[in-house]
Design a protein around this motif. Sequence first.
Motif, short mmCIF file in Angstrom:
data_model
loop_
_atom_site.label_atom_id
_atom_site.label_comp_id
_atom_site.label_asym_id
_atom_site.label_seq_id
_atom_site.Cartn_x
_atom_site.Cartn_y
_atom_site.Cartn_z
N MET A 103 0.83 -1.17 0.00
CA MET A 103 0.00 0.00 0.00
C MET A 103 0.89 1.25 0.00
O MET A 103 1.84 1.34 0.77
N LYS A 104 0.58 2.19 -0.87
CA LYS A 104 1.37 3.41 -1.01
C LYS A 104 1.07 4.37 0.14
O LYS A 104 -0.07 4.61 0.47
N LYS A 105 2.11 4.91 0.72
CA LYS A 105 1.98 5.86 1.82
C LYS A 105 1.54 7.21 1.27
O LYS A 105 2.02 7.66 0.23
N ASN A 106 0.59 7.86 1.94
CA ASN A 106 0.12 9.17 1.50
C ASN A 106 1.24 10.20 1.63
O ASN A 106 2.01 10.18 2.58
N ALA A 107 1.28 11.08 0.64
CA ALA A 107 2.26 12.17 0.68
C ALA A 107 1.88 13.13 1.79
O ALA A 107 0.71 13.29 2.14
N ALA A 108 2.88 13.78 2.35
CA ALA A 108 2.63 14.74 3.43
C ALA A 108 1.83 15.92 2.88
O ALA A 108 2.03 16.36 1.76
N SER A 109 0.93 16.41 3.70
CA SER A 109 0.13 17.59 3.32
C SER A 109 1.04 18.82 3.32
O SER A 109 2.12 18.81 3.94
N PRO A 110 0.62 19.89 2.66
CA PRO A 110 1.43 21.11 2.69
C PRO A 110 1.71 21.59 4.12
O PRO A 110 2.83 22.02 4.42
N GLU A 111 0.71 21.49 4.99
CA GLU A 111 0.91 21.91 6.38
C GLU A 111 1.96 21.04 7.08
O GLU A 111 2.77 21.56 7.85
N GLU A 112 1.94 19.74 6.80
CA GLU A 112 2.94 18.84 7.40
C GLU A 112 4.34 19.15 6.88
O GLU A 112 5.31 19.15 7.64
N LYS A 113 4.44 19.45 5.58
CA LYS A 113 5.74 19.81 5.00
C LYS A 113 6.28 21.09 5.64
O LYS A 113 7.46 21.19 5.96
#
Length: 120
Positions: A1-11
């Motif tokens: 399962m592919k891990k979700n990319a970090a949200s802009p806020e998380e980045k």
Amino acid sequence: MKKNAASPEEKIKQLSEYIESEIRQWKGIKEHGCNDPSWCDGSNMNLTRNHILYSRRQIMDICTENGIELPEIMGVPVPPEVSNTYMADLKCDRAKKLKLFHRKMIHCKVEYDEMQLSLF
């Protein structure tokens, strides 16, 4: 399962924490030097400064692209550029070894005004 990319806020949060870490590192090198056997402390301080500038640019881009308000870290001033020949301690073993290679070194500490707000 592919891990979700970090949200802009998380980045932005990750980059902000990285900038804080790099500022602490810059201050540490200024006061105590580093362990790089080939380069003066000033070169490493300027490299750390460049990491801060690049991370700030990334934050600016993310905020602009996503209509997000700039985080508080963007108000923290960037440490100043220093002479590449700066050494925190001219009497340490590293400085003595660098002198053998005819490296010119200085010990004039630059001031970093953390209270001065920054617009970028």
